[in-house]
Write a protein that holds these residues in place. Structure first.
Motif, mmCIF file in Angstrom:
data_model
loop_
_atom_site.group_PDB
_atom_site.id
_atom_site.type_symbol
_atom_site.label_atom_id
_atom_site.label_comp_id
_atom_site.label_asym_id
_atom_site.label_seq_id
_atom_site.Cartn_x
_atom_site.Cartn_y
_atom_site.Cartn_z
ATOM 1 N N TYR A 76 0.816 -1.213 0.000
ATOM 2 C CA TYR A 76 0.000 0.000 0.000
ATOM 3 C C TYR A 76 0.853 1.267 0.000
ATOM 4 C CZ TYR A 76 -4.081 -2.946 0.722
ATOM 5 O OH TYR A 76 -5.069 -3.884 0.559
ATOM 6 N N ASN A 77 1.957 1.258 0.747
ATOM 7 C CA ASN A 77 2.836 2.435 0.757
ATOM 8 C C ASN A 77 3.429 2.680 -0.627
ATOM 9 O OD1 ASN A 77 2.352 2.854 3.470
ATOM 10 N ND2 ASN A 77 4.290 1.972 4.152
ATOM 11 N N ARG A 78 3.836 1.608 -1.298
ATOM 12 C CA ARG A 78 4.426 1.760 -2.627
ATOM 13 C C ARG A 78 3.361 2.184 -3.644
ATOM 14 N NH1 ARG A 78 9.758 -0.247 -2.618
ATOM 15 N NH2 ARG A 78 9.812 -0.537 -4.875
ATOM 16 N N LEU A 79 2.168 1.619 -3.554
ATOM 17 C CA LEU A 79 1.088 2.037 -4.454
ATOM 18 C C LEU A 79 0.781 3.520 -4.272
ATOM 19 C CD1 LEU A 79 -1.416 -0.972 -4.216
ATOM 20 C CD2 LEU A 79 -0.078 -0.294 -6.228
ATOM 21 N N ARG A 80 0.691 3.945 -3.027
ATOM 22 C CA ARG A 80 0.361 5.345 -2.732
ATOM 23 C C ARG A 80 1.428 6.294 -3.287
ATOM 24 N NH1 ARG A 80 -0.264 5.002 2.441
ATOM 25 N NH2 ARG A 80 1.781 5.736 3.004
ATOM 26 N N GLN A 81 2.686 5.866 -3.267
ATOM 27 C CA GLN A 81 3.776 6.718 -3.746
ATOM 28 C C GLN A 81 4.063 6.528 -5.236
ATOM 29 O OE1 GLN A 81 7.289 6.891 -1.321
ATOM 30 N NE2 GLN A 81 6.122 6.608 0.564
ATOM 31 N N GLY A 82 3.354 5.604 -5.884
ATOM 32 C CA GLY A 82 3.568 5.378 -7.309
ATOM 33 C C GLY A 82 4.860 4.649 -7.629
ATOM 34 N N ILE A 83 5.404 3.961 -6.626
ATOM 35 C CA ILE A 83 6.649 3.210 -6.788
ATOM 36 C C ILE A 83 6.300 1.805 -7.283
ATOM 37 C CG2 ILE A 83 8.647 2.241 -5.577
ATOM 38 C CD1 ILE A 83 8.205 4.412 -3.428
ATOM 39 N N ALA A 119 4.551 0.076 -12.644
ATOM 40 C CA ALA A 119 3.937 0.494 -11.376
ATOM 41 C C ALA A 119 2.495 -0.001 -11.307
ATOM 42 C CB ALA A 119 3.989 2.012 -11.245
ATOM 43 N N GLY A 120 1.990 -0.138 -10.103
ATOM 44 C CA GLY A 120 0.610 -0.562 -9.890
ATOM 45 C C GLY A 120 0.508 -2.061 -9.686
ATOM 46 N N LEU A 121 -0.727 -2.491 -9.501
ATOM 47 C CA LEU A 121 -0.987 -3.912 -9.293
ATOM 48 C C LEU A 121 -0.912 -4.669 -10.617
ATOM 49 C CD1 LEU A 121 -4.069 -3.739 -6.895
ATOM 50 C CD2 LEU A 121 -1.710 -4.349 -6.290
ATOM 51 N N ASP A 142 0.510 -0.837 10.643
ATOM 52 C CA ASP A 142 0.903 0.569 10.567
ATOM 53 C C ASP A 142 2.418 0.627 10.406
ATOM 54 O OD1 ASP A 142 -1.670 1.603 10.910
ATOM 55 O OD2 ASP A 142 -1.510 1.485 13.089
ATOM 56 N N GLY A 143 2.879 1.427 9.488
ATOM 57 C CA GLY A 143 4.318 1.572 9.306
ATOM 58 C C GLY A 143 4.636 2.320 8.028
ATOM 59 N N ASP A 144 5.869 2.761 7.932
ATOM 60 C CA ASP A 144 6.302 3.514 6.762
ATOM 61 C C ASP A 144 7.188 2.690 5.832
ATOM 62 O OD1 ASP A 144 8.548 3.342 8.382
ATOM 63 O OD2 ASP A 144 9.036 5.475 8.289
ATOM 64 N N TRP A 145 7.204 1.379 6.014
ATOM 65 C CA TRP A 145 8.086 0.498 5.251
ATOM 66 C C TRP A 145 7.830 0.595 3.750
ATOM 67 C CZ3 TRP A 145 4.693 -2.253 8.734
ATOM 68 C CH2 TRP A 145 5.186 -2.332 10.044
ATOM 69 N N LEU A 146 8.918 0.544 2.998
ATOM 70 C CA LEU A 146 8.856 0.505 1.535
ATOM 71 C C LEU A 146 9.590 -0.712 0.980
ATOM 72 C CD1 LEU A 146 9.537 4.258 0.701
ATOM 73 C CD2 LEU A 146 7.366 3.030 0.473
ATOM 74 N N TYR A 147 10.387 -1.355 1.839
ATOM 75 C CA TYR A 147 11.237 -2.457 1.389
ATOM 76 C C TYR A 147 11.199 -3.595 2.398
ATOM 77 C CZ TYR A 147 13.171 1.619 -0.970
ATOM 78 O OH TYR A 147 13.312 2.772 -1.691
ATOM 79 N N TYR A 148 11.460 -4.781 1.889
ATOM 80 C CA TYR A 148 11.699 -5.924 2.765
ATOM 81 C C TYR A 148 12.591 -6.906 2.029
ATOM 82 C CZ TYR A 148 7.686 -7.908 0.188
ATOM 83 O OH TYR A 148 6.825 -8.322 -0.792
ATOM 84 N N VAL A 149 13.316 -7.668 2.821
ATOM 85 C CA VAL A 149 14.221 -8.666 2.255
ATOM 86 C C VAL A 149 14.276 -9.850 3.217
ATOM 87 C CG1 VAL A 149 16.317 -7.655 3.285
ATOM 88 C CG2 VAL A 149 16.495 -9.036 1.209
ATOM 89 N N LEU A 150 14.396 -11.036 2.662
ATOM 90 C CA LEU A 150 14.503 -12.253 3.466
ATOM 91 C C LEU A 150 15.716 -12.138 4.370
ATOM 92 C CD1 LEU A 150 13.090 -15.028 3.728
ATOM 93 C CD2 LEU A 150 14.807 -15.908 2.151
#
Length: 176
Positions: A76-83, A119-121, A142-150
């Motif tokens: 959702y954070n990435r969608l909202r920012q267009g990333i 970008a987008g779904l 809730d959070g500002d995360w944009l990235y995750y990695v194993l």
């Protein structure tokens, strides 16, 4: 993909293929209603089908139930920012659609499933999400995360809003 609810079903001898499919779709409809999918339009500007797409991404990205709401928040954070979402599972799905193995990913593809580039779904779900993934899509953390990695062999991920922290975590993972 996406509309057949993964569950254990008891079916009798009189069930044909159509009956089983109807049973699976009806269970998805019940689950979506129980979880409050009707609120998605107002809360996330998503249709119920788009919620299924998000849930399918969550389903493929983590097997750790506690992380599902965090993955939802990153989406959702990435969608909202267009990333672009950057979810490799969508490219693995595209490889399968094209008749390649899941490892033969084309990250340069213009496919709408290449969420590193587009970008987008993606246009459709990439899996049949279970209840936990649908719930996470409807109740993100809730959070500002944009990235995750194993981060470990148990399937846990490291979440961050910092690209530099993401790169460092990615390197730690590669080194391990």
């Amino acid at each position: 993909e996406g509309i057949l609810f993964p569950e254990t079903y008891r079916v009798g001898e009189g069930y044909d293929e159509l009956s089983v499919l109807q049973l699976m779709v009806a269970q998805l409809d019940r689950t979506m209603a129980e979880l409050g999918v009707e609120s998605a339009q107002e809360r996330f500007n998503l249709t119920p089908y788009e919620v299924l797409i998000v849930a399918s991404l969550i389903e493929e990205e983590t097997k750790v139930d506690a992380e599902r709401p965090q993955v939802a928040r990153v989406i959702y954070n990435r969608l909202r920012q267009g990333i672009p979402l950057g979810i490799d599972a969508t490219s693995r799905y595209e490889a399968e659609l094209a008749g390649r193995s899941r490892e033969q990913i084309d990250f340069d593809s213009d496919s709408p499933y290449n969420t590193r580039k587009v970008a987008g779904l993606p246009p459709t779900p990439i899996a049949n999400p279970g209840r936990a993934s649908i719930a996470a899509a409807l109740e993100p953390a809730d959070g500002d995360w944009l990235y995750y990695v194993l981060q470990d062999a148990e399937g846990n991920h490291f979440f961050t809003a910092s690209y530099q922290e993401f790169l460092a975590a990615k390197q730690r993972c590669a080194d391990a």
